[in-house]
Design a protein around this motif. Structure first.
Motif, short mmCIF file in Angstrom:
data_model
loop_
_atom_site.label_atom_id
_atom_site.label_comp_id
_atom_site.label_asym_id
_atom_site.label_seq_id
_atom_site.Cartn_x
_atom_site.Cartn_y
_atom_site.Cartn_z
N THR A 1 50.94 -77.18 13.21
CA THR A 1 50.21 -76.69 12.04
C THR A 1 49.21 -75.61 12.45
OG1 THR A 1 50.44 -78.84 10.98
CG2 THR A 1 48.75 -77.37 10.10
N ALA A 2 48.49 -75.84 13.53
CA ALA A 2 47.53 -74.84 14.02
C ALA A 2 48.25 -73.56 14.44
CB ALA A 2 46.71 -75.40 15.18
N THR B 1 49.29 -71.69 11.35
CA THR B 1 48.11 -71.12 10.69
C THR B 1 47.64 -69.86 11.41
OG1 THR B 1 47.44 -73.32 9.98
CG2 THR B 1 45.74 -71.61 9.95
N VAL B 2 47.60 -69.91 12.73
CA VAL B 2 47.15 -68.74 13.50
C VAL B 2 48.14 -67.58 13.34
CG1 VAL B 2 46.71 -67.89 15.83
CG2 VAL B 2 45.76 -70.08 15.11
N LEU C 1 47.45 -66.14 9.99
CA LEU C 1 46.18 -65.41 9.96
C LEU C 1 46.27 -64.08 10.69
CD1 LEU C 1 43.66 -68.33 10.52
CD2 LEU C 1 43.84 -66.91 8.48
N GLY D 1 39.24 -67.35 8.81
CA GLY D 1 40.29 -68.36 8.93
C GLY D 1 40.32 -69.02 10.29
N LEU D 2 40.14 -68.22 11.34
CA LEU D 2 40.12 -68.79 12.69
C LEU D 2 38.92 -69.71 12.89
CD1 LEU D 2 41.31 -65.75 14.84
CD2 LEU D 2 42.57 -67.85 14.34
N THR E 1 39.74 -72.89 11.04
CA THR E 1 40.74 -73.65 11.79
C THR E 1 40.09 -74.34 12.98
OG1 THR E 1 42.47 -72.08 11.14
CG2 THR E 1 42.93 -73.47 13.03
N VAL F 1 38.11 -77.38 11.77
CA VAL F 1 39.00 -78.49 11.41
C VAL F 1 39.55 -79.16 12.67
CG1 VAL F 1 41.22 -79.06 10.33
CG2 VAL F 1 39.58 -77.58 9.15
N LEU F 2 39.96 -78.36 13.65
CA LEU F 2 40.48 -78.94 14.90
C LEU F 2 39.41 -79.76 15.62
CD1 LEU F 2 42.73 -76.08 16.31
CD2 LEU F 2 43.45 -78.29 15.38
#
Length: 87
Positions: free
Chosen positions: A19-20, A23-24, A27, A38-39, A42, A45-46
């Motif tokens: 998922t990460a 997402t990256v 982004l 966004g980073l 992220t 959240v991580l």
């Protein structure tokens, strides 16, 4: 250590990694300001996920680490196989 809990955590660790990664990659296609925000989100959240897992039992932590460590090499191997079969 509960084996089933460790296996479930490994699957969760693998899911978090993928998922990460997605997402990256997504982004990276955005403008610099959205990418930066966004980073940062992220990363927060991580950190929260890792913090929650650190509070959990030892088997959960071990399973999560195993899943997160094994997923990148396996993911790369599977991506190479897809590229080879497309050629």
């Amino acid at each position: 250590m509960d084996t089933l809990t460790a296996l479930a955590s490994a699957a969760f660790g693998s899911t978090v990694y993928l998922t990460a990664l997605s997402t990256v990659k997504w982004l990276n296609q955005r403008d610099p300001k959205a990418k930066t925000i966004g980073l940062i989100a992220t990363g927060i959240v991580l950190c929260a996920v890792i913090g929650l897992i650190a509070v959990a039992s030892k088997s959960v932590v071990v399973g999560f680490i195993v899943g997160a460590v094994l997923t990148p090499p396996v993911h790369r191997i599977l991506q190479r196989r897809k590229q080879v079969t497309r050629s």
